[in-house]
Design a protein around this motif. Structure first.
Motif, short mmCIF file in Angstrom:
data_model
loop_
_atom_site.label_atom_id
_atom_site.label_comp_id
_atom_site.label_asym_id
_atom_site.label_seq_id
_atom_site.Cartn_x
_atom_site.Cartn_y
_atom_site.Cartn_z
N LEU A 82 -0.79 -11.08 -5.81
CA LEU A 82 -1.27 -12.24 -5.08
C LEU A 82 -0.16 -13.27 -4.90
O LEU A 82 0.74 -13.39 -5.74
N GLU B 284 -6.55 -8.27 -2.77
CA GLU B 284 -7.66 -7.92 -3.65
C GLU B 284 -8.41 -6.71 -3.12
O GLU B 284 -8.88 -5.87 -3.90
N ARG C 286 -6.30 -3.56 -3.80
CA ARG C 286 -6.28 -3.22 -5.23
C ARG C 286 -7.59 -2.57 -5.65
O ARG C 286 -7.59 -1.62 -6.44
#
Length: 755
Positions: free
Chosen positions: A128, A142, A145
């Motif tokens: 991030l 996100e 991931r």
């Protein structure tokens, strides 16, 4: 075009011999390959400027080999190795995957799992706030991931669940793939990708390691189903492209599958090569002429060299297959001294941060090239500020060392300069040593001569750990490797102090499993508390229900554990443990590990207790705060307060997830003020406090996995983790007795290295 994911699954089993005890062992090995290619445009990592990949040139994949050795039906060790076409493996990604595996394979020791990145610079961003990624039109970090963790977890589950018989061998060949990329000049300075065709050029800074280490696995039909290829070169030949590309590992895999079959699983391991790359540093014209005459592009040329080396090793060793070799896997978290930031480096970093911020403020489009650089220098500024209060900072790294037959495998989290890898190989007792870097977040670890030369990869902004930490890393790695050729397994001792022993819950014995969940756990001591029973709904809704038996855990010598996820086992005897807080005192021991806690009541995640279910809630208990800080206490029923003089809390250290500890508590005998003590892995208490005994206290049923028979909120104040053994005496053991039990448990569960 963005391609749909592909899945390849293969499997095998190998028969191994334990080196310590000389008995035949069976090694179960499963392999799986899963596509981790993003299905939409994505930001790719590896350069200082933002790049958005809108095309997929090759798929990127996660490649898994899972091993478990068993000896006479008892698990001995586990290794799950995952190679990913990614820049590196951030700790956040590893935790996501381990958590996903714990949910789906609760009996698997996820600390025996490691992932490495191949260092392709054309794979999705994983951290991030590293680049100014647009909020729309691209996959967010996100999102990718989560997608990645699910795909890798799926592959691990498939590999683990698909094991069958086979054999293994190892080989060594050579290929020129890597070039030292740091040019040194007459004034002593160095430069990454510096010019070598000028008069000031003197030499390349360091050695190049052209070893190609290989492992080959066959199934019981003689079919080759798995290969490990270890090359000391990052896969960044096409690093500047704005596309998704696995770099040279894709044509390597394609060629090997064409040669050996589409079922083949291929793990690409990057050796120590922080100062290397596949880019040519000299003799470029001659190299390019030969490549063009072969009618190959640069990726195909690199693949040709690697594949020829693999085939050469295969032809040499294919008839030297082994059915009985040792498998040992050590995992250790080590502390490395960090490289200190000087005041001059701090000032330089601060100035560069201000410059970049000013450019972005003047023109927001400048963020595409300036934001990542600003964050790079900002890390240095923050490190210097932290040094004001922490002058000797340490870098924590998870180190894996394995032995498979005559082969040693060791990991590190860095872009490790090649000299360190050569030191490890030279000092290793193994016949052949595989060094695997980027098993972690991947900052550079330069040598002393590199720091003297300067420039990118050697400056402080590029590295969290310097040569001092590098030397510690080499020494610790070599010591762990060599111990696998000299160590014997700890012999289990079974001596238990029986005087006053009222409870012995042993996960190897007395467990009743119904529908794959623990229905009851029988006390091995003949006392009033006979059995602990799962009294809640077995559907496991809202944290209630039955725990799970985790069998043959290698990390504790092949013993079982009971896995609790906000569940509890209750003993029905209302009075069996009342006397422990009214004058007799107590001692308890637990062999346990912890997971991430799911908070019900803040910082109350109990792993046992017999608190009264109402009134002043008197009794004894122990648990964890939400961040896994250990605590214990007794409650005398005089006041209600959770943590006051009548209900004290002893606070211990923060426990690391997925590690096994020997925890103990002791309360003195008597009816006045006595001392309560808390212990972790040793005989010296980590906390102690006075406690006023109330002879009229009336505690209740004892629970394991919870602090009481919490009928009003089952699972609400319970813990997430494992218990392998729980012992309790209705008296305070003497120091000598305490030491005897501690030693017995450490020896029994293979935890003799705990301090």
């Amino acid at each position: 075009m963005f391609r749909k994911p592909i899945v390849i699954v293969a499997f095998l089993v190998n028969i191994l011999l334990s080196p310590a005890v000389g008995l035949a062992a069976e090694l179960l090995v499963g392999t799986a390959v899963a596509d981790i290619t993003p299905t939409e445009p994505v930001a790719v990592s590896g350069q200082f400027h933002l790049r958005i990949a809108k095309t997929v040139e090759t798929p990127i994949t996660a490649n898994v080999i899972a091993l478990e050795s068993c000896e006479e039906g008892l698990a001995r060790d586990v290794a799950i190795m995952v190679s990913c076409d990614l820049l590196y493996i951030p700790s956040e990604v590893l935790e996501l995957i381990r958590n996903a595996i714990q949910e789906r394979l609760p009996g698997l020791d996820t600390m025996k799992l490691f992932l490495n990145g191949t260092h392709t610079h054309t794979a999705p961003v994983l951290l991030l706030d590293k680049y100014p990624i647009p909020n729309e039109g691209v996959i967010q970090v996100e999102q990718y991931r989560a997608f990645l963790a699910q795909r890798v977890a799926d592959a691990i589950v498939r590999a683990w669940n698909s094991r069958s018989a086979g054999s293994v061998t190892w080989g060594l060949s050579h290929a020129v793939v890597a070039y030292n990329r740091r040019a040194v000049y007459a004034d002593g300075s160095a430069r990454m990708y510096g010019k070598t065709d000028i008069a000031e050029f003197r030499n390349l800074e360091g050695y190049e390691d052209h070893d190609v280490n290989t492992l080959f696995f066959w199934n019981d039909s003689g079919e080759l189903v798995g290969i490990v290829v270890n090359v000391s070169c990052p896969s960044q030949e096409v690093e500047s492209r704005s596309a998704v590309n696995a770099d040279f590992w894709h044509p390597v895999r394609e060629a090997l599958r064409e040669r050996f079959g589409g079922q083949l699983c291929i793990l690409g391991w990057t050796g120590a090569s922080g100062d290397q790359s596949p880019h040519l540093m000299y003799r470029k014209a001659a190299d390019e002429r030969m490549r063009k005459l072969r009618r190959l592009n640069r990726l195909e040329e690199i693949a040709r060299r690697i594949v020829r080396a693999v085939e050469d090793a295969y032809e040499t060793v294919k008839n030297d297959r082994h059915a009985d070799v040792p498998l040992i896997h050590k995992v250790e978290t080590i502390q490395l001294p960090m490289r200190l930031v000087t005041e001059a480096e701090y000032i330089e970093g601060k100035v560069e941060v201000e410059k970049a911020a000013a450019r972005i403020e003047q023109n927001s489009e400048a963020a595409v090239r300036e934001y990542r650089r600003m964050k790079w220098y900002e890390m240095t500024v923050n490190r210097f500020n932290r040094q004001r209060t922490d002058p000797k900072p340490a870098y924590e790294m998870e180190l894996h060392v394995l032995r498979i037959g005559d082969v040693a495998i060791c990991t590190n989290s860095f872009e490790l300069f090649t000299d360190y890898g050569i030191q490890m190989k030279a000092r290793s007792k193994a016949v052949q040593t595989f060094v695997v870097q980027l098993v972690g977040p991947g900052t550079y670890l330069p040598t002393e001569k590199a720091i003297r030369g300067g420039h990118y990869s050697a400056v402080v902004h590029s590295s969290l750990v310097g040569p001092e930490g590098g030397n510690v890393l080499v020494d610790r790695t070599v010591n762990n490797i060599n111990s696998l050729w000299t160590e014997s397994r700890p012999k289990a001792k079974s001596e238990v102090v029986t005087k006053g022993l009222i409870l012995d819950l042993d996960a190897d014995r007395g467990i009743k499993v119904v529908n794959e969940r623990v229905a009851s756990w029988r006390n091995q001591v003949d006392s009033k508390a006979k059995t602990f029973v799962a009294t809640r709904d077995a559907s496991h809704k809202m944290g209630t229900g039955h725990p799970v038996l985790k069998e043959k855990v290698p990390a504790i010598g092949g013993h079982n554990t009971v896995v609790f996820r906000r569940q509890e086992l209750i003993n029905s005897d209302e009075d069996a443990f009342d006397h422990l807080i009214t004058g007799s005192g107590y001692t308890w021991f637990a062999v346990m590990s912890v997971y991430s806690q799911v908070s019900g009541l803040k910082d109350v995640n109990s792993f046992f207790g017999n608190l009264r279910n109402g009134g002043k809630y008197e009794g004894f208990w122990a648990g964890l705060k939400d961040d896994n800080t250990l605590w214990m206490g007794s409650r005398n029923g005089i006041t209600f307060g959770r943590w006051d003089k009548n209900n004290p809390q002893l606070v211990g250290p923060k426990l690391k997830k997925n590690r096994y500890y020997v925890i103990a508590g002791r309360m003195g005998a008597g009816t006045g003020k006595v001392t309560i003590e808390l212990f972790v892995n040793g005989t010296k208490p980590v906390a102690y406090i006075p406690f006023p005994v109330n002879p009229k206290a009336n505690s209740s049923k004892m629970a394991i996995g919870q602090e009481r028979d919490a009928t009003n909120h089952p699972g609400h104040e319970s813990f997430d983790g494992e218990l392998a053994r729980f012992l309790m005496w209705d008296r305070p053991l003497s120091n000598l007795e305490f030491q005897k039990i501690l030693s017995m448990l450490k020896n029994t569960y293979g935890l003799t290295n705990l301090m």
